[in-house]
Design a protein around this motif. Structure first.
Motif, short mmCIF file in Angstrom:
data_model
loop_
_atom_site.label_atom_id
_atom_site.label_comp_id
_atom_site.label_asym_id
_atom_site.label_seq_id
_atom_site.Cartn_x
_atom_site.Cartn_y
_atom_site.Cartn_z
N ALA A 20 0.83 -1.21 0.00
CA ALA A 20 0.00 0.00 0.00
C ALA A 20 0.86 1.26 0.00
O ALA A 20 0.57 2.23 -0.72
CB ALA A 20 -0.94 -0.01 1.20
N THR A 317 -3.35 -1.72 5.95
CA THR A 317 -3.13 -3.04 5.37
C THR A 317 -4.32 -3.99 5.50
O THR A 317 -4.31 -5.05 4.90
CB THR A 317 -1.90 -3.71 6.02
OG1 THR A 317 -2.11 -3.85 7.43
CG2 THR A 317 -0.65 -2.89 5.77
N GLY A 319 -7.39 -3.71 4.41
CA GLY A 319 -8.23 -3.79 3.21
C GLY A 319 -7.41 -3.90 1.94
O GLY A 319 -6.21 -4.17 1.99
N PRO A 320 -8.03 -3.69 0.80
CA PRO A 320 -7.29 -3.71 -0.47
C PRO A 320 -6.18 -2.67 -0.48
O PRO A 320 -6.33 -1.58 0.07
CB PRO A 320 -8.38 -3.37 -1.50
CG PRO A 320 -9.67 -3.70 -0.84
CD PRO A 320 -9.48 -3.43 0.62
N ARG A 321 -5.06 -3.01 -1.13
CA ARG A 321 -3.92 -2.10 -1.11
C ARG A 321 -4.24 -0.77 -1.78
O ARG A 321 -3.70 0.27 -1.41
CB ARG A 321 -2.70 -2.74 -1.79
CG ARG A 321 -2.90 -3.03 -3.26
CD ARG A 321 -1.63 -3.48 -3.94
NE ARG A 321 -1.86 -3.75 -5.35
CZ ARG A 321 -0.90 -3.94 -6.24
NH1 ARG A 321 0.36 -3.88 -5.88
NH2 ARG A 321 -1.20 -4.17 -7.51
N GLY A 322 -5.15 -0.77 -2.76
CA GLY A 322 -5.53 0.47 -3.41
C GLY A 322 -6.19 1.44 -2.45
O GLY A 322 -5.97 2.66 -2.52
N VAL A 323 -6.98 0.92 -1.53
CA VAL A 323 -7.63 1.76 -0.53
C VAL A 323 -6.57 2.33 0.41
O VAL A 323 -6.55 3.53 0.72
CB VAL A 323 -8.70 0.97 0.24
CG1 VAL A 323 -9.26 1.81 1.39
CG2 VAL A 323 -9.81 0.51 -0.69
#
Length: 413
Positions: A20, A317, A319-323
């Motif tokens: 992330a 970390t 959730g999704p790395r994009g978030v």
């Protein structure tokens, strides 16, 4: 000599996904490299370029962080199996660089290779009167300051052991979770920072000051504070003094991003960023450095008590790395904070081919609208304050002297 660091003898995976924090740098810079790394200043006779290349050739393939290039289209790090040392190790001459800051400016301005090589290089920079610098440089998308410290030591030190301590994760406290969410929420508001409210020129420069670590420690012991607390308090007072001198007005508390390492043991030289950032308001409006130190210490004590470092790591970390990356870009940009304020303890002095470095400096370029980055790098008994700033910040080269003056005032109280 074999590298004793964990993982140095293992074959690294063929590819690794960006984390992330890595993705946050990638997004913030639009895929452009952001130079970051360590600079070590020496006196006395410089090594030859061939001898530095021989050291790098001997060790580079055993250091995981030097074995990968950035595959930006797939947002991964891809392993390479050969390193052309002559394309990674370079030499420059700066005969007018009396204080070593010119080597830092060179590292910030020199283009980084974009030809698919691993994103790092080493520079031997000759200064006046036999002084010289060794510079390890990487792309911040690929490595944070603590990772760069371990990698530089593994690559260049005669006896590569030690360095910044490993992160030992704990379960965050409720206060830390609340604080982390509060930091994220605050990042949606524009920061009140009139001293830094200037258009970005895109031209970066560096100024610095050197001080014995013992002075910082003595002030900290006398006030129940850490070296980092003293650094932040003196910086708050320096910014307040600088702004008042220029405008006659009091500067409001300054929002800055304080990076905190979450690099665990066994990953000292692993590629990728292992850090989180806390939002701190530097008390530039405090009437004295002592008042500033009291307020800074209360804030950092709260961060530690709530284990906010652990809470931020969980937040970025879980959730999704994009978030997580979007949260990271939100928390560190020129609209919400004046810039990062970072402290790194390199540990024992770097020794290269029998010569001991007099000082070390961690540095990074500027991006995402940031006007200023301030670092404090401790090595053995010496600390170096570096102010890396956009040239549009007229008079910012006064900040190191103002910081020293604030430190002197803290010592007198």
């Amino acid at each position: 000599m074999p590298d004793p660091r964990p993982g140095a003898h293992d074959t690294p995976p063929a590819s690794l996904p960006m984390g992330a924090a890595d993705l946050a740098y990638h997004l913030a810079m639009g895929g452009r490299p952001l130079p970051a790394g360590f600079l070590f200043g020496f006196s006395g006779r410089a090594p030859t370029l061939d001898s530095v290349r021989a050291r790098v050739a001997e060790r580079a393939l055993r250091i995981p962080a030097l074995r990968y290039r950035i595959a930006r289209s797939s947002r991964t790090f891809t392993r390479v199996d050969a390193i052309d040392v002559e394309r990674h190790v370079h030499e420059a001459r700066l005969p007018g660089d009396d204080d070593g800051s010119g080597a830092g400016r060179l590292m910030l301005s020199r283009p980084m290779g974009g030809d698919g090589r691993p994103p790092w290089d080493v520079w031997l920079v000759h200064g006046p009167a036999g002084g010289h610098s060794l510079c390890y440089r990487t792309d911040h998308t690929f490595q944070d300051g603590v990772g760069a410290a371990h990698t530089a030591r593994a690559l260049l030190d005669d006896h590569p052991a030690g360095g910044p301590p490993a992160y030992r994760g704990r379960r965050p406290a409720l206060g830390g979770l609340v604080g982390a969410l509060g930091d994220v929420a605050a990042s949606f508001r524009a920061g009140d920072m009139p001293a830094f409210d200037v258009p970005v020129s895109g031209r970066t420069t560096l100024c610095q000051a050197v001080v014995p670590v013992a002075r910082l420690r003595a002030v900290g012991r006398a006030n129940g504070a850490t070296v980092n607390d003293v650094f932040l308090a003196a910086l708050a007072h320096a910014v307040g003094t600088w702004h008042h001198k220029n405008t006659g007005s009091v500067h409001p508390p300054l929002p800055v991003a304080v990076p905190m390492s979450v690099r665990p043991g066994g990953e000292e030289c692993a590629p990728g960023n292992r850090l989180v950032v806390a939002r701190v308001l530097l008390p530039c409006d405090a009437p004295s450095p002592r008042h500033a130190l009291s307020r800074v210490t209360a804030r950092t004590d709260g961060l530690r008590a709530g284990r906010q470092r652990d809470a931020l790591r969980l937040l970025l970390t879980a959730g999704p790395r994009g978030v997580g990356a979007r949260v990271g870009t939100r928390m560190v940009n020129g609209r919400s904070v004046a810039g990062p304020v970072s402290s790194v303890d390199f540990g024992s002095a770097l020794v290269h081919q029998g010569s001991t470095a007099r000082r070390s400096v961690v540095y990074s370029g500027l991006g995402a609208g940031i006007r200023c980055l301030t670092t404090l790098t401790s090595q053995h008994d010496t600390a170096c304050l570096a102010v890396i700033h956009d040239e549009a910040l007229k008079g910012a080269d006064e900040l190191p002297d103002l910081w020293l003056a604030a430190l002197l005032e803290l010592e007198r109280l």
